[in-house]
Scaffold this active site. Structure first.
Site, PDB file in Angstrom:
ATOM      1  N   GLY A  87       0.843  -1.199   0.000  1.00 20.02           N
ATOM      2  CA  GLY A  87       0.000   0.000   0.000  1.00 20.02           C
ATOM      3  C   GLY A  87       0.873   1.241   0.000  1.00 20.02           C
ATOM      4  N   ILE A  91      -0.127   6.550   4.632  1.00 22.52           N
ATOM      5  CA  ILE A  91       0.512   5.843   5.747  1.00 22.52           C
ATOM      6  C   ILE A  91       1.660   4.968   5.241  1.00 22.52           C
ATOM      7  CG2 ILE A  91       0.113   4.061   7.506  1.00 22.52           C
ATOM      8  CD1 ILE A  91      -2.586   5.469   8.037  1.00 22.52           C
ATOM      9  N   HIS A 350      11.234  37.268   1.601  1.00 23.03           N
ATOM     10  CA  HIS A 350      12.344  36.526   1.004  1.00 23.03           C
ATOM     11  C   HIS A 350      13.483  36.431   2.004  1.00 23.03           C
ATOM     12  CE1 HIS A 350      15.162  35.067  -1.992  1.00 23.03           C
ATOM     13  NE2 HIS A 350      16.041  35.943  -1.491  1.00 23.03           N
TER      14      HIS A 350
HETATM   15  C1  LIG Z   1      -0.160   5.692  11.355  1.00 23.71           C
HETATM   16  C2  LIG Z   1      -1.152   6.804  11.254  1.00 23.71           C
HETATM   17  C3  LIG Z   1      -0.698   8.099  11.036  1.00 23.71           C
HETATM   18  C4  LIG Z   1      -1.618   9.144  10.945  1.00 23.71           C
HETATM   19  N1  LIG Z   1      -1.136  10.399  10.735  1.00 23.71           N
HETATM   20  C5  LIG Z   1      -2.008  11.435  10.666  1.00 23.71           C
HETATM   21  C6  LIG Z   1      -1.529  12.768  10.484  1.00 23.71           C
HETATM   22  O1  LIG Z   1      -0.333  13.019  10.354  1.00 23.71           O
HETATM   23  N2  LIG Z   1      -2.458  13.771  10.412  1.00 23.71           N
HETATM   24  C7  LIG Z   1      -3.794  13.531  10.527  1.00 23.71           C
HETATM   25  O2  LIG Z   1      -4.573  14.476  10.445  1.00 23.71           O
HETATM   26  N3  LIG Z   1      -4.258  12.271  10.697  1.00 23.71           N
HETATM   27  C8  LIG Z   1      -3.415  11.222  10.775  1.00 23.71           C
HETATM   28  N4  LIG Z   1      -3.892   9.951  10.955  1.00 23.71           N
HETATM   29  C9  LIG Z   1      -5.343   9.755  11.038  1.00 23.71           C
HETATM   30  C10 LIG Z   1      -5.848  10.121  12.430  1.00 23.71           C
HETATM   31  O3  LIG Z   1      -5.136   9.376  13.400  1.00 23.71           O
HETATM   32  C11 LIG Z   1      -7.353   9.797  12.507  1.00 23.71           C
HETATM   33  O4  LIG Z   1      -8.026  10.440  11.449  1.00 23.71           O
HETATM   34  C12 LIG Z   1      -7.934  10.296  13.817  1.00 23.71           C
HETATM   35  O5  LIG Z   1      -7.282   9.685  14.914  1.00 23.71           O
HETATM   36  C13 LIG Z   1      -9.433   9.960  13.856  1.00 23.71           C
HETATM   37  O6  LIG Z   1      -9.948  10.322  15.092  1.00 23.71           O
HETATM   38  P1  LIG Z   1     -11.215   9.544  15.689  1.00 23.71           P
HETATM   39  O7  LIG Z   1     -11.515  10.224  16.968  1.00 23.71           O
HETATM   40  O8  LIG Z   1     -12.253   9.390  14.671  1.00 23.71           O
HETATM   41  O9  LIG Z   1     -10.698   8.057  15.976  1.00 23.71           O
HETATM   42  P2  LIG Z   1      -9.502   7.503  16.919  1.00 23.71           P
HETATM   43  O10 LIG Z   1      -8.435   8.527  17.109  1.00 23.71           O
HETATM   44  O11 LIG Z   1      -9.153   6.221  16.285  1.00 23.71           O
HETATM   45  O12 LIG Z   1     -10.211   7.297  18.300  1.00 23.71           O
HETATM   46  C14 LIG Z   1     -11.255   6.373  18.470  1.00 23.71           C
HETATM   47  C15 LIG Z   1     -11.188   5.850  19.893  1.00 23.71           C
HETATM   48  O13 LIG Z   1     -12.391   5.147  20.207  1.00 23.71           O
HETATM   49  C16 LIG Z   1     -12.079   3.986  20.938  1.00 23.71           C
HETATM   50  N5  LIG Z   1     -13.185   3.026  20.797  1.00 23.71           N
HETATM   51  C17 LIG Z   1     -13.506   2.266  19.728  1.00 23.71           C
HETATM   52  N6  LIG Z   1     -14.617   1.532  19.973  1.00 23.71           N
HETATM   53  C18 LIG Z   1     -15.000   1.843  21.235  1.00 23.71           C
HETATM   54  C19 LIG Z   1     -16.057   1.417  22.082  1.00 23.71           C
HETATM   55  N7  LIG Z   1     -16.974   0.529  21.700  1.00 23.71           N
HETATM   56  N8  LIG Z   1     -16.132   1.951  23.328  1.00 23.71           N
HETATM   57  C20 LIG Z   1     -15.239   2.864  23.765  1.00 23.71           C
HETATM   58  N9  LIG Z   1     -14.213   3.302  23.006  1.00 23.71           N
HETATM   59  C21 LIG Z   1     -14.094   2.796  21.765  1.00 23.71           C
HETATM   60  C22 LIG Z   1     -10.762   3.529  20.302  1.00 23.71           C
HETATM   61  O14 LIG Z   1     -10.080   2.668  21.184  1.00 23.71           O
HETATM   62  C23 LIG Z   1     -10.058   4.853  20.087  1.00 23.71           C
HETATM   63  O15 LIG Z   1      -9.312   5.232  21.214  1.00 23.71           O
HETATM   64  C24 LIG Z   1      -2.999   8.886  11.049  1.00 23.71           C
HETATM   65  C25 LIG Z   1      -3.464   7.586  11.255  1.00 23.71           C
HETATM   66  C26 LIG Z   1      -2.557   6.549  11.354  1.00 23.71           C
HETATM   67  C27 LIG Z   1      -3.060   5.151  11.572  1.00 23.71           C
END
Ligand SMILES: Cc1cc2nc3c(=O)[nH]c(=O)nc-3n(C[C@H](O)[C@H](O)[C@H](O)COP(=O)(O)OP(=O)(O)OC[C@H]3O[C@@H](n4cnc5c(N)ncnc54)[C@H](O)[C@@H]3O)c2cc1C
Length: 371
Positions: A87, A91, A350
């Site tokens: 991929g 990432i 600049h």
């Molecule tokens: C390697 C990597 C690098 C990245 N780099 C970037 C970057 O440089 N810039 C950027 O903007 N984005 C980046 N991202 C993307 C970014 O991390 C995500 O878009 C962001 O974290 C999404 O936020 P979220 O709150 O939707 O989910 P998450 O941050 O995934 O949080 C969701 C949380 O919910 C919890 N959860 C799940 N199910 C349940 C449940 N039933 N009960 C209670 N808790 C639960 C999980 O454990 C988790 O802690 C990257 C992602 C990865 C994998």
């Protein structure tokens, strides 16, 4: 949750509870704590923000040791001699760069003709040239059809142009996208609609069930942290009855932290043409930037996709030093309905990397000075 986040939440009057949550009604969530105890929380509104997790495919079963995802890579304490990254999206290329800088032999295998395939094709090509120079092997237009892991490594079967070959690696990192965390959430119990597993939302982040909202990766809009944050703000404003500004996902900033960096927003040239725009292009080569050269950075370009009729900025696509920092100026110009004319009028300091945007805007107007 980290201690810093926990502190910030408490400081702002937000309670946090550790555990696995499940919707039991439109106004109640059951939480199973680490000790197995259940508690029920009643709420007028619920925001689902359960995120997403790395996806795999049957030929690449994740074992967490030899065949891994970004999750294991982030906490890894050793560097393999060789690694295949399946991929070549954001990432994949970020980890390709990191592993290569630590000295691993890195091979990126991408199904589509170019790495970072969602970017403008010229930007993909810029990154490919830089990666080639840094010794990252790129195998594009190729698919992995089998992986056999043993104690010493993994043998991959790779199909490219109808030819099947095998190759051996110490580790394989699977970076082919994410799956939403929507299983066992009780969505069916309360009737929250999903599409391909993602929670369906409207402009206010509301689901089809009154009082239940969803934000972040679980909505499948654009898996980026700042998008999740912006959606969170919109959801809370909606709940509070405040005026909200609908998010335009096409014009969200997108950043890929490899080296050189990749940053973009809006439409690629191909997308703009496909949507019927008469486009003109402004380009600037990073090599011609005094600041970039002083920083020891020669790779990359700035490319602006402009509506030829009105001068509107349809897209900004960049590869080079600190280019993510340049997105804000382009975005603000777009938000205020500015054109490359105003961008060209604005005198830029600049030496600065921001001059690259200025020069690309001038180029779109046929008035480039330093190219
Ligand atoms: C390697 C990597 C690098 C990245 N780099 C970037 C970057 O440089 N810039 C950027 O903007 N984005 C980046 N991202 C993307 C970014 O991390 C995500 O878009 C962001 O974290 C999404 O936020 P979220 O709150 O939707 O989910 P998450 O941050 O995934 O949080 C969701 C949380 O919910 C919890 N959860 C799940 N199910 C349940 C449940 N039933 N009960 C209670 N808790 C639960 C999980 O454990 C988790 O802690 C990257 C992602 C990865 C994998």
């Amino acid at each position: 949750m980290t201690r810093g986040v926990d502190f910030l939440l408490r400081k702002n009057g937000v309670d946090s509870i550790s555990g696995t949550a499940r919707l039991v009604s439109p106004n109640a969530v059951d939480v199973t704590g680490p000790d197995g105890q259940n508690s029920r929380i009643a709420a007028r509104n619920i925001i689902i923000a359960t995120g997403a997790r790395p996806r795999s495919i049957p030929p690449l079963p994740i074992d967490g040791e030899r065949i891994i995802t970004s999750r294991e890579s982030i906490v890894a304490e050793d560097v393999p001699d060789s690694i295949a990254i399946v991929g070549g999206g954001a990432i994949g290329v970020e980890f390709a760069y990191i592993y290569r800088m630590y000295g691993a032999e890195v091979t990126v295998i991408e199904l589509l003709p170019h790495i970072v395939p969602n970017e403008d094709e010229e930007i993909s090509q810029q990154l490919e040239r830089a990666f080639n120079r840094h010794g990252v092997k790129l195998v594009t237009g190729a698919g992995v059809t089998d992986a056999q892991a043993d104690a010493e490594g993994v043998t991959l079967t790779i199909d490219k142009d109808g030819i099947t070959e095998t190759a051996r690696f110490d580790k394989v990192l699977v970076a082919i996208g994410v799956l939403p965390n929507t299983e066992d959430l009780g969505l069916e119990t309360v009737g929250v609609a999903t599409e391909r597993g993602y929670v369906v939302i409207d402009d206010k982040m509301a689901t089809n069930v009154p009082g239940i909202y969803a934000v972040g990766d679980v909505t499948g809009k654009l898996a980026l942290a700042h998008v999740a944050s912006a959606q969170g703000v919109t959801a809370v404003e909606s709940i509070a009855g405040e005026e909200t500004q609908p998010l335009n996902y096409t014009f969200m900033p997108r950043a890929t932290y490899c080296h050189p960096q990749v940053a973009s927003f809006g439409l690629t040239e191909a997308q703009a043409i496909a949507q019927g725009y008469d486009v003109k292009i402004g380009r600037f080569n990073v090599q011609a930037s005094g600041k970039a050269v002083a920083m020891g950075e020669n790779d990359g370009m700035v490319k602006l996709v402009i509506d030829a009729n009105y001068g509107e900025i349809l897209g900004g696509h960049m590869c080079g030093p600190e280019v993510t920092e340049l997105l804000a100026e382009l975005q603000m110009t777009h938000l205020l309905e500015g054109t490359t004319l105003e961008l060209g009028w604005a005198v830029h300091a600049h030496p600065s990397v921001a001059e690259m945007v200025h020069e690309a805007a001038l180029d779109a107007e046929g008035r480039a000075l330093h190219m």
